[in-house]
Scaffold this motif. Structure first.
Motif, PDB file in Angstrom:
ATOM      1  N   ASN A 566     -38.494  24.298  93.605  1.00 24.78           N
ATOM      2  CA  ASN A 566     -37.397  25.310  93.214  1.00 24.78           C
ATOM      3  C   ASN A 566     -35.914  25.494  92.829  1.00 24.78           C
ATOM      4  O   ASN A 566     -35.492  26.645  91.574  1.00 24.78           O
ATOM      5  CB  ASN A 566     -37.873  26.276  95.004  1.00 24.78           C
ATOM      6  CG  ASN A 566     -37.180  28.055  94.951  1.00 24.78           C
ATOM      7  OD1 ASN A 566     -36.153  28.005  94.294  1.00 24.78           O
ATOM      8  ND2 ASN A 566     -38.383  28.998  94.322  1.00 24.78           N
ATOM      9  N   VAL A 567     -35.997  24.247  93.233  1.00 23.15           N
ATOM     10  CA  VAL A 567     -34.338  24.446  92.657  1.00 23.15           C
ATOM     11  C   VAL A 567     -34.188  24.073  91.211  1.00 23.15           C
ATOM     12  O   VAL A 567     -33.755  24.468  89.798  1.00 23.15           O
ATOM     13  CB  VAL A 567     -34.016  23.330  93.324  1.00 23.15           C
ATOM     14  CG1 VAL A 567     -32.545  22.253  92.629  1.00 23.15           C
ATOM     15  CG2 VAL A 567     -33.323  23.141  95.182  1.00 23.15           C
ATOM     16  N   TYR A 568     -35.492  23.530  90.742  1.00 17.12           N
ATOM     17  CA  TYR A 568     -35.477  23.096  89.471  1.00 17.12           C
ATOM     18  C   TYR A 568     -35.680  23.960  88.092  1.00 17.12           C
ATOM     19  O   TYR A 568     -35.410  25.041  87.179  1.00 17.12           O
ATOM     20  CB  TYR A 568     -36.022  21.702  89.195  1.00 17.12           C
ATOM     21  CG  TYR A 568     -36.724  21.479  87.875  1.00 17.12           C
ATOM     22  CD1 TYR A 568     -35.601  20.271  87.313  1.00 17.12           C
ATOM     23  CD2 TYR A 568     -37.198  22.248  87.157  1.00 17.12           C
ATOM     24  CE1 TYR A 568     -35.175  19.993  85.724  1.00 17.12           C
ATOM     25  CE2 TYR A 568     -37.323  21.857  85.544  1.00 17.12           C
ATOM     26  CZ  TYR A 568     -36.891  20.235  84.230  1.00 17.12           C
ATOM     27  OH  TYR A 568     -36.532  19.889  83.452  1.00 17.12           O
ATOM     28  N   GLU A 569     -37.031  24.581  88.920  1.00 18.36           N
ATOM     29  CA  GLU A 569     -36.940  26.187  87.953  1.00 18.36           C
ATOM     30  C   GLU A 569     -35.773  27.041  88.146  1.00 18.36           C
ATOM     31  O   GLU A 569     -35.586  27.879  86.928  1.00 18.36           O
ATOM     32  CB  GLU A 569     -38.713  26.547  88.503  1.00 18.36           C
ATOM     33  CG  GLU A 569     -39.044  27.452  87.976  1.00 18.36           C
ATOM     34  CD  GLU A 569     -40.450  27.421  88.473  1.00 18.36           C
ATOM     35  OE1 GLU A 569     -40.687  29.133  88.171  1.00 18.36           O
ATOM     36  OE2 GLU A 569     -41.090  26.753  88.874  1.00 18.36           O
ATOM     37  N   ARG A 570     -35.265  27.081  88.702  1.00 15.64           N
ATOM     38  CA  ARG A 570     -34.149  28.686  89.348  1.00 15.64           C
ATOM     39  C   ARG A 570     -33.463  27.756  88.170  1.00 15.64           C
ATOM     40  O   ARG A 570     -32.476  28.909  87.129  1.00 15.64           O
ATOM     41  CB  ARG A 570     -33.645  28.839  90.442  1.00 15.64           C
ATOM     42  CG  ARG A 570     -35.076  29.692  91.413  1.00 15.64           C
ATOM     43  CD  ARG A 570     -34.728  30.161  92.671  1.00 15.64           C
ATOM     44  NE  ARG A 570     -33.785  29.482  93.283  1.00 15.64           N
ATOM     45  CZ  ARG A 570     -32.600  29.550  93.900  1.00 15.64           C
ATOM     46  NH1 ARG A 570     -32.265  30.642  94.067  1.00 15.64           N
ATOM     47  NH2 ARG A 570     -32.685  28.809  95.235  1.00 15.64           N
ATOM     48  N   MET A 571     -32.450  26.667  88.312  1.00 12.96           N
ATOM     49  CA  MET A 571     -31.367  26.396  87.659  1.00 12.96           C
ATOM     50  C   MET A 571     -31.982  26.165  85.991  1.00 12.96           C
ATOM     51  O   MET A 571     -31.043  26.097  85.583  1.00 12.96           O
ATOM     52  CB  MET A 571     -31.311  24.844  88.309  1.00 12.96           C
ATOM     53  CG  MET A 571     -31.398  25.026  89.209  1.00 12.96           C
ATOM     54  SD  MET A 571     -29.166  25.341  89.561  1.00 12.96           S
ATOM     55  CE  MET A 571     -28.010  24.182  88.950  1.00 12.96           C
ATOM     56  N   PHE A 572     -32.915  25.752  85.668  1.00 15.55           N
ATOM     57  CA  PHE A 572     -33.699  25.654  84.737  1.00 15.55           C
ATOM     58  C   PHE A 572     -33.301  26.556  83.907  1.00 15.55           C
ATOM     59  O   PHE A 572     -33.028  27.362  82.788  1.00 15.55           O
ATOM     60  CB  PHE A 572     -34.967  25.331  84.229  1.00 15.55           C
ATOM     61  CG  PHE A 572     -35.709  25.532  82.993  1.00 15.55           C
ATOM     62  CD1 PHE A 572     -34.663  23.464  82.379  1.00 15.55           C
ATOM     63  CD2 PHE A 572     -36.339  25.571  82.756  1.00 15.55           C
ATOM     64  CE1 PHE A 572     -35.690  24.287  80.822  1.00 15.55           C
ATOM     65  CE2 PHE A 572     -37.051  26.100  81.490  1.00 15.55           C
ATOM     66  CZ  PHE A 572     -36.151  24.289  80.412  1.00 15.55           C
ATOM     67  N   ILE A 573     -34.334  28.188  84.888  1.00 16.81           N
ATOM     68  CA  ILE A 573     -34.277  29.925  84.104  1.00 16.81           C
ATOM     69  C   ILE A 573     -32.830  30.321  83.538  1.00 16.81           C
ATOM     70  O   ILE A 573     -32.550  31.139  83.231  1.00 16.81           O
ATOM     71  CB  ILE A 573     -34.986  30.014  85.786  1.00 16.81           C
ATOM     72  CG1 ILE A 573     -36.480  30.011  85.507  1.00 16.81           C
ATOM     73  CG2 ILE A 573     -34.748  31.773  85.173  1.00 16.81           C
ATOM     74  CD1 ILE A 573     -36.827  30.606  85.977  1.00 16.81           C
ATOM     75  N   THR A 574     -32.080  30.231  84.908  1.00 16.73           N
ATOM     76  CA  THR A 574     -30.477  30.494  84.715  1.00 16.73           C
ATOM     77  C   THR A 574     -29.690  29.704  83.811  1.00 16.73           C
ATOM     78  O   THR A 574     -29.160  30.127  82.686  1.00 16.73           O
ATOM     79  CB  THR A 574     -30.075  30.301  85.943  1.00 16.73           C
ATOM     80  OG1 THR A 574     -30.380  30.512  87.346  1.00 16.73           O
ATOM     81  CG2 THR A 574     -28.057  30.699  85.464  1.00 16.73           C
TER      82      THR A 574
END
Length: 611
Positions: A566-574
């Motif tokens: 979740n951390v990686y996915e949200r940072m990648f989206i941002t």
């Protein structure tokens, strides 16, 4: 019927305005254009005449350059051909090779003469002279026509020894040296070049000559009073269709403003058009001189015919436009009448215009709108009732979280009054985390706020377990204002406490590093670490961005369920592709997680949320 016609002609009507504005917008520019037409065409005629003069001169220049380039080709061939140069160098020696027989000498000379003959077959007829230092000469004409050794007495001949490499001397118009050509071609043009051996020593000369009439034949083909001539750098006439003008100085070349241009000037109160085009490799130039009236005569005749056609076309178009505008605006007038009836309260009237254009679609939309208005009147009461119920439900949804926070705050105050500051701090931290979790308006927060969440979380975790976990912060002031998605550090800290430190005492370091335009967030613990196989497996899952968890699902508790995926996915989206996440660990040396982001590289949605 009279009232209806009166309304149609009323100045306030849409039809009147469209027709009036269209006629005004057409008549005024047309009238102005008729008055200034002569002025505009004068400028256009001038530009066109100048353009035509330049174009004709360009065409003539291509022909002349081709003739002169053919002369250069011959000199280049003689200077560069290896076999011919070998023979010529041998012939240029003061004493000939005694080993050569008379037959071999004859064959060498025959090769030279044959080569000269072959290279002059293509293009205009030219005369080639090869003159060696020892007095020997070769040419494609007989010595009866002209003795090549007489060339050494020409004024320009001494200049040849000052040439270097492939430099040439272009010799302007001179009296023809070939006897058979003198009667029909009184002048000739030549180019001369040196022949040098390996020591750059001159052993001979090559001169290529053409008759001047090859150029003035082009000038003689011009019509009317147009003059075209070839000038040298000193503005002396080298070629002209009138042989008597050759050798004169052309006195009007100063009228040109710049090279390769054209201009209009006066001679004896008459306008003349002069144009010039340079021949770069000779230093010569082509110049044309033509009376201005002759240059624009045909163009002016075309413009006058176009002017008459424009007037007739304008009158016909004006009549046709008025008729078509009246036809086009008729449905709009009808639609205006229907709108007036609706304004007076009649919701049963319909326009019913049957056409496939914008007016037809507008009419259909207008009729459909009236149908919908009647339907919506019946729905207004029900809609208002539903709206009130929705507002009430929303108010109740807002009351519940506020009630919960108020109760927690009351408990904290009572605990604090009884002197239990540790429990009060725990309730405060829990309240902050709950508020941050419930608040849906904060998609991103500053890095400083994220650090505060981590401190509150560790405060709660230290109260749950026996041994205390310490946190060391080393954050740049510049990094504190960068916005990131909330709850990014908490899952990593949770993994460090539960798995890295195994819920024992230890230290977690959170620091930032600024490298050029990148910021690296480092979360490091001094726990038990992990072996290489586990680390590789974890990195592989992280690269696939699919369901990565840093611990078993049965151990998920509280906020830790967010997981590293979740951390990686949200940072990648941002932050997009500029974001990088890496995990480093060794058994017994702890684990380090690095989050690399581009400063100012977040998506527009994040920026707008931050503002």
């Amino acid at each position: 019927m009279k009232l209806k016609k009166h309304w149609k002609l009323e100045p306030k009507s849409f039809r009147f305005k469209v027709i009036f504005i269209s006629i005004i917008c057409l008549v005024i520019p047309a009238t102005i254009s008729l008055f200034i037409y002569n002025y505009l065409t004068t400028d256009t005629l001038k530009e066109q005449a100048l353009s035509n003069a330049n174009r004709e001169l360009t065409i003539a220049n291509e022909y002349v350059e081709k003739l002169l380039e053919d002369m250069l080709y011959i000199t280049n061939f003689i200077q560069l051909d290896a076999e011919m140069n070998t023979i010529l160098k041998e012939k240029a020696k003061s004493t000939s090779d005694p080993t050569l027989s008379e037959y071999e000498k004859f064959m060498d000379e025959n090769r030279i003469n044959k080569t000269i003959e072959n290279i002059t077959l293509v293009g205009e007829k030219s005369y080639v002279t090869i003159l060696l230092k020892n007095g020997k000469s070769y040419s494609n004409y007989s010595s009866w026509e002209y003795d090549p050794n007489l060339l050494v007495h020409e004024k320009w001949f001494n200049q040849l020894n000052d040439l270097q490499g492939y430099e040439s001397i272009w010799i302007g118009s001179q009296p023809t040296m070939i006897k058979s050509e003198v009667k029909n071609n009184p002048y000739q043009l030549s180019v001369a070049r040196t022949l040098r051996d390996e020591n750059v020593k001159v052993y001979g000369y090559v001169i290529v000559t053409i008759m001047e009439n090859k150029i003035n034949e082009l000038f003689s083909g011009l019509h009317g009073h147009e003059e075209m001539m070839l000038l040298n750098a000193s503005n002396q006439i080298l070629s002209h269709r009138d042989d008597s003008r050759i050798g004169e100085n052309f006195q009007y070349s100063s009228q040109l403003k710049e090279q390769n241009s054209s201009n209009i000037f006066q001679i004896s109160k008459k306008d003349y058009l002069i144009a010039e085009h340079n021949i770069s490799f000779t230093g010569w130039k082509l110049v044309s001189l033509v009376p201005y009236k002759q240059a624009v005569n045909k163009i002016n005749s075309i413009f006058n015919k176009v002017f008459v056609v424009q007037i007739v076309s304008f009158a016909l178009f004006l009549f046709l436009m008025a008729y078509l505008l009246r036809t086009i605006t008729k449905p709009i007038v009808h639609l205006g009448n229907v709108a007036q009836s609706v304004k007076q309260g009649n919701l049963t009237v319909r326009s019913r215009i049957q056409s496939r254009d914008e007016v037809g679609r507008l009419s259909d939309s207008f009729d459909h709108m009236l149908d919908r208005v009647n339907e919506m009147i019946d729905e207004i009461t029900d809609t208002q009732e539903r709206k009130r119920k929705a507002e009430l439900a929303m108010l109740q949804a807002q009351i519940n979280p506020h009630f919960l926070f108020n109760v927690l705050n009351s408990i904290r105050m009572k605990v604090l009054v009884k002197g239990d500051k540790e429990s009060a701090n725990m309730i405060t931290s829990l309240s902050k985390l709950l508020r941050m979790t419930i608040d849906k308006n904060k998609e991103t927060i500053t890095f400083q706020e994220e650090i505060q969440i981590v401190l509150d979380y560790i405060n709660l975790m230290n109260m749950r377990q026996k041994e205390e976990v310490k946190v060391e912060l080393c954050v740049h002031e510049e990094a504190q204002t960068i916005r990131i998605p909330r709850f990014i550090l908490q899952p990593i800290i949770e993994n460090s406490i539960i798995h890295g430190l195994n819920q024992s005492a230890g230290t977690i370091v959170v620091r930032t590093e600024i490298i050029d335009s990148q910021m690296v967030i480092v979360i490091e613990d001094d726990g038990q670490g992990m072996d290489h196989e586990t680390l590789v497996h974890l990195r592989r899952k992280l690269s696939q961005t699919s369901g990565i968890e840093y611990r078993n699902s049965e151990n998920h508790k509280g906020f830790s369920s967010l997981g590293l995926s979740n951390v990686y996915e949200r940072m990648f989206i941002t932050f997009g592709k500029s974001f990088q996440m890496d995990i480093q660990s060794k058994p017994g040396e702890g684990t380090k997680v690095l989050l690399t982001i581009q400063k100012g590289g977040c998506h527009p949605d994040v920026q707008s949320d931050a503002s």
